[in-house]
Design a protein around this motif. Sequence first.
Motif, PDB file in Angstrom:
ATOM      1  N   GLY A   1       0.825  -1.202   0.000  1.00 23.89           N
ATOM      2  CA  GLY A   1       0.000   0.000   0.000  1.00 23.89           C
ATOM      3  C   GLY A   1       0.856   1.247   0.000  1.00 23.89           C
ATOM      4  N   PHE A   2       0.233   2.355  -0.400  1.00 25.86           N
ATOM      5  CA  PHE A   2       0.914   3.642  -0.466  1.00 25.86           C
ATOM      6  C   PHE A   2      -0.015   4.717   0.067  1.00 25.86           C
ATOM      7  CE2 PHE A   2       2.015   7.443  -3.244  1.00 25.86           C
ATOM      8  CZ  PHE A   2       3.138   7.805  -2.514  1.00 25.86           C
ATOM      9  N   LEU A   3       0.566   5.686   0.758  1.00 27.37           N
ATOM     10  CA  LEU A   3      -0.202   6.765   1.370  1.00 27.37           C
ATOM     11  C   LEU A   3       0.579   8.063   1.262  1.00 27.37           C
ATOM     12  CD1 LEU A   3      -2.623   7.598   3.342  1.00 27.37           C
ATOM     13  CD2 LEU A   3      -0.935   7.326   5.155  1.00 27.37           C
ATOM     14  N   LEU A   4      -0.090   9.099   0.782  1.00 24.42           N
ATOM     15  CA  LEU A   4       0.503  10.441   0.775  1.00 24.42           C
ATOM     16  C   LEU A   4      -0.608  11.437   1.061  1.00 24.42           C
ATOM     17  CD1 LEU A   4       3.123  11.911  -1.644  1.00 24.42           C
ATOM     18  CD2 LEU A   4       1.052  13.222  -1.123  1.00 24.42           C
ATOM     19  N   GLU A   5      -0.363  12.340   2.003  1.00 25.94           N
ATOM     20  CA  GLU A   5      -1.364  13.350   2.343  1.00 25.94           C
ATOM     21  C   GLU A   5      -0.707  14.706   2.515  1.00 25.94           C
ATOM     22  OE1 GLU A   5      -4.899  12.670   4.756  1.00 25.94           O
ATOM     23  OE2 GLU A   5      -4.019  14.017   6.253  1.00 25.94           O
ATOM     24  N   GLY A   6      -1.328  15.717   1.935  1.00 28.34           N
ATOM     25  CA  GLY A   6      -0.870  17.073   2.149  1.00 28.34           C
ATOM     26  C   GLY A   6      -1.115  17.510   3.585  1.00 28.34           C
ATOM     27  N   ASP A   7      -0.244  18.363   4.075  1.00 28.91           N
ATOM     28  CA  ASP A   7      -0.316  18.765   5.477  1.00 28.91           C
ATOM     29  C   ASP A   7      -1.579  19.573   5.776  1.00 28.91           C
ATOM     30  OD1 ASP A   7       0.972  18.972   8.116  1.00 28.91           O
ATOM     31  OD2 ASP A   7       1.113  21.107   7.644  1.00 28.91           O
ATOM     32  N   THR A   8      -2.005  20.397   4.856  1.00 26.91           N
ATOM     33  CA  THR A   8      -3.184  21.245   5.048  1.00 26.91           C
ATOM     34  C   THR A   8      -4.060  21.184   3.802  1.00 26.91           C
ATOM     35  OG1 THR A   8      -2.198  23.242   4.101  1.00 26.91           O
ATOM     36  CG2 THR A   8      -1.738  22.789   6.436  1.00 26.91           C
ATOM     37  N   ALA A   9      -5.147  21.972   3.818  1.00 24.74           N
ATOM     38  CA  ALA A   9      -6.032  22.023   2.656  1.00 24.74           C
ATOM     39  C   ALA A   9      -5.294  22.523   1.426  1.00 24.74           C
ATOM     40  CB  ALA A   9      -7.235  22.917   2.963  1.00 24.74           C
ATOM     41  N   ALA A  10      -4.262  23.316   1.616  1.00 28.76           N
ATOM     42  CA  ALA A  10      -3.519  23.866   0.489  1.00 28.76           C
ATOM     43  C   ALA A  10      -2.770  22.793  -0.289  1.00 28.76           C
ATOM     44  CB  ALA A  10      -2.535  24.929   0.980  1.00 28.76           C
ATOM     45  N   GLU A  11      -2.501  21.659   0.360  1.00 28.35           N
ATOM     46  CA  GLU A  11      -1.764  20.590  -0.317  1.00 28.35           C
ATOM     47  C   GLU A  11      -2.614  19.357  -0.598  1.00 28.35           C
ATOM     48  OE1 GLU A  11       1.259  22.536   2.638  1.00 28.35           O
ATOM     49  OE2 GLU A  11      -0.747  21.656   2.814  1.00 28.35           O
ATOM     50  N   GLU A  12      -3.945  19.411  -0.334  1.00 28.04           N
ATOM     51  CA  GLU A  12      -4.762  18.198  -0.410  1.00 28.04           C
ATOM     52  C   GLU A  12      -4.953  17.680  -1.831  1.00 28.04           C
ATOM     53  OE1 GLU A  12      -8.504  19.037   1.336  1.00 28.04           O
ATOM     54  OE2 GLU A  12      -9.174  20.362  -0.280  1.00 28.04           O
ATOM     55  N   ALA A  13      -4.568  18.454  -2.813  1.00 26.39           N
ATOM     56  CA  ALA A  13      -4.700  17.978  -4.193  1.00 26.39           C
ATOM     57  C   ALA A  13      -3.856  16.738  -4.455  1.00 26.39           C
ATOM     58  CB  ALA A  13      -4.310  19.091  -5.162  1.00 26.39           C
ATOM     59  N   VAL A  14      -2.810  16.516  -3.643  1.00 28.89           N
ATOM     60  CA  VAL A  14      -1.959  15.343  -3.868  1.00 28.89           C
ATOM     61  C   VAL A  14      -2.329  14.173  -2.966  1.00 28.89           C
ATOM     62  CG1 VAL A  14      -0.004  16.664  -4.736  1.00 28.89           C
ATOM     63  CG2 VAL A  14      -0.211  16.233  -2.276  1.00 28.89           C
ATOM     64  N   ASN A  15      -3.399  14.282  -2.184  1.00 31.95           N
ATOM     65  CA  ASN A  15      -3.800  13.168  -1.320  1.00 31.95           C
ATOM     66  C   ASN A  15      -4.035  11.904  -2.142  1.00 31.95           C
ATOM     67  OD1 ASN A  15      -3.765  15.073   0.683  1.00 31.95           O
ATOM     68  ND2 ASN A  15      -5.914  14.805   1.281  1.00 31.95           N
ATOM     69  N   THR A  16      -3.552  10.777  -1.651  1.00 36.85           N
ATOM     70  CA  THR A  16      -3.754   9.531  -2.387  1.00 36.85           C
ATOM     71  C   THR A  16      -5.221   9.115  -2.346  1.00 36.85           C
ATOM     72  OG1 THR A  16      -2.965   8.410  -0.380  1.00 36.85           O
ATOM     73  CG2 THR A  16      -1.429   8.571  -2.221  1.00 36.85           C
ATOM     74  N   ASN A  17      -5.718   8.778  -3.532  1.00 35.49           N
ATOM     75  CA  ASN A  17      -7.088   8.334  -3.767  1.00 35.49           C
ATOM     76  C   ASN A  17      -7.123   7.767  -5.182  1.00 35.49           C
ATOM     77  OD1 ASN A  17      -7.391  10.559  -5.592  1.00 35.49           O
ATOM     78  ND2 ASN A  17      -7.837  11.887  -3.838  1.00 35.49           N
TER      79      ASN A  17
END
Length: 806
Positions: free
Chosen positions: A144-160
């Motif tokens: 599995g892989f997981l990546l999350e932006g620290d705030t709403a400003a970076e959430e475009a790269v959240n894994t989904n």
Amino acid sequence: MRIARRFRIPFPAAIFCAVVLLIAMPAVLVGEAAQTLRPKWKAQWISHPTAPLKEAITLHFKKALELKAVPEHFVVHVSADNRFVLYVNGARVGDGPARGDLQHWRYETFDLAPMLKPGVNTVAATVWNFGIFAPVAQMSDRTGFLLEGDTAAEEAVNTNPSWLVEEEKGQIAFPREPHGFYAYFAAGPGERLRAGDYDWNWLANGTVGSGWVHAGSALREIVYPGAGSAASRGRSDPDNAWQLVADPLPHMAYEAEDPGHVVRSSIAEVGDFPAKPLAIPAKTHAHIMLDRSELTTAYPLLKFSGGNGSKIRMVYAEALYDEKQHKGNRNEVGTRQALGITDEVLPDGGEHRSFEPMWWRTWRYLDLDVETGEQALTLDGLEAHYTAYPFKVSASFSSSDPDLQKIWEIGWHTAQLDAHETYMDTPYYEQLQYSGDTRLQALITYAMTGTDLLPRQAITALDDSRNTAGITTSRYPSQLPQYIPPFSLLWIGMLHDNYMYRADTGFVKSILPGTRTVLEWFAGYQHQDGVLGQLPWWSFVDWVETETTKPFPSYDANNESCLTTMQYIGALEDAIDMEKSLGSPEYVALYTPRLERAKKGVVAQCWDASKGLFADNATKDLYSEHTNMLAVLHDVIPKKDQPALMRLVEAKQLGQPQATKLTGASFYFRYYLARALDHAGMADDYLKTLSDWHGFLKMGFTTWPEQPGDTRSDSHAWTAHPTYDLLTLVAGIAPAEPGFRTVRVAPHLGDLTRLEASYPHAAGLIHVKYEGASGTVDLPAGLTGVFVWKGKTTPLHPGANQVSLK
């Protein structure tokens, strides 16, 4: 010596139950931000939607990120099972996650801003799971892989599911082969690169290639919408096994270094390879042996062109072997061969290809075994990127004996290569964090760097390893549980070392409950006479060769061992000391009679007045240095009688002809010999015990071996304790009180005429210089202590102190 380049200057049952309820790339790595536990995650654990989740596999993930402008910061938190390497716009950002268990699964934090650009950016990752071939230290649930932006400003790269994924069939695990070189091996596999199957464009923008699909949830058994989101440790009802915690450590180093120079080749002209290309004709079988002159832990990077139908085998070795698979002088090449961990590269004829394994390798010697087919092959070059824990060395040591400087440096080099995101017994064969080894490694860390993040990690990990009976495993993290009960006692000693050297009493208090379960477990094996009975599992104490067929430790007719009881005594003493200061008087009252019974028991059962020695058991059929030095160290024998006992132990170490037959201590256990000499007032003899280390220098060692003779491992940090001893016994710098609140400087110079050393303290550097009949002790502001020389004690104040050595 080239090694110097690394110097970058432990009641009642009711009471008991109640109590026991950024450095390689500083611009893009974030340390402090990773310390905060994220309460809730929005990103999902993703994987390939159809590929196997628990078999060995390599995956590539990527996501397009469009930016109008580059922000000042773009912080992301990243994890994977087993591992990841993260890239932005084709450049390597970092890797992880640091090893842990499923209840403490690490995530790493990076600031991507320095690598971003206006317009379309590609955030990508290689994720791999070595499955049944994974190293023993690697725990796992599924790929599995997981990546999350620290705030709403970076959430475009959240894994989904918006992320793309492909299975990379070109770079896979290369298991060890069932012939050739045999040794216990717990580290991971080699790797095979099939260049014709590899997606060389995977880092490019867009979906170049037909294998890319949208990612799916890593939890296929969960049918709820949005399932697979990450869960911080402590969250109720998580839907996945990874309980996320921030990695408290800095990111491991990734620094360019020398990959080695050619010392043997079947090709007449190798030119300036590996710095410059080397052409290998078609239909040729070539061997090219490279020597780094010292051992390293690094990522090799082989560049190549052409050579369709060729095969390149990269064999990494700590030392070379003769035809009987024996090592000799580590500098000798001759016709010796490299044996061990192997990577295989199968070129496809393409230009400017490259291979870098996903996990680092350990080598001094690297053999390139090349077979070409119908097409010539060009080796474009070989690079290496050193990786290990990014320590900053503050200590220094020099003396009138230049060999001691080399011993000190090589010991630190050994300790460095055995320190990554965990301590490791050996970076080549096992890469496992054993408490017996790690105790010594942590002490070296305190002395050389003054830092304690990695020691705290080790103490905490071993605390997490305790089973339902309350005892720790011998090593952790580890997917295969192994129990060495004496190592649980040494873990208590490791905590006590931290208590003495570091001022964070809150940390020690947090671990004390774990020491109580361990000691309660041991109490169940303490017989009425005070001596421990035979313990279950493996009662390993030391690698030794006895002169009888008796096991070690040995037992009498009552299945009792005075040797393991000596170790129990030491752990009880350490626990009582910590409980008195930071714990509970109830435990002091519980442990004290156990301690007294144990001491009386070993004297009654094992003291042999006719020999003036302690036997290992009441049958008195085996005697060891171990039992006797521990009897001194823990005052089982009265203080006045300790020198006489240590002279018998010392006679064995010094090879004196009148020496009593004793089972000798290995390089590892001689750490306790040094402590016992000091405790008996005989530390001036310490330097005489280093003959083996002087011999290693003549044998070309650049790191210290595991054991005498034809050792398996050439890099074992438990043999590196002279680096610590030279600072603490010879230079004489050690804490006088818990938390290193004051210092005791008591040098033991032996035949040295000059010595100068620095030792890191929380208040600053402690510096000592001894020459002739005088010396200077410089203490940082706010630190006081005492100077001890030939029984005379002199107060020390902050600043410069002149001392007499008469």
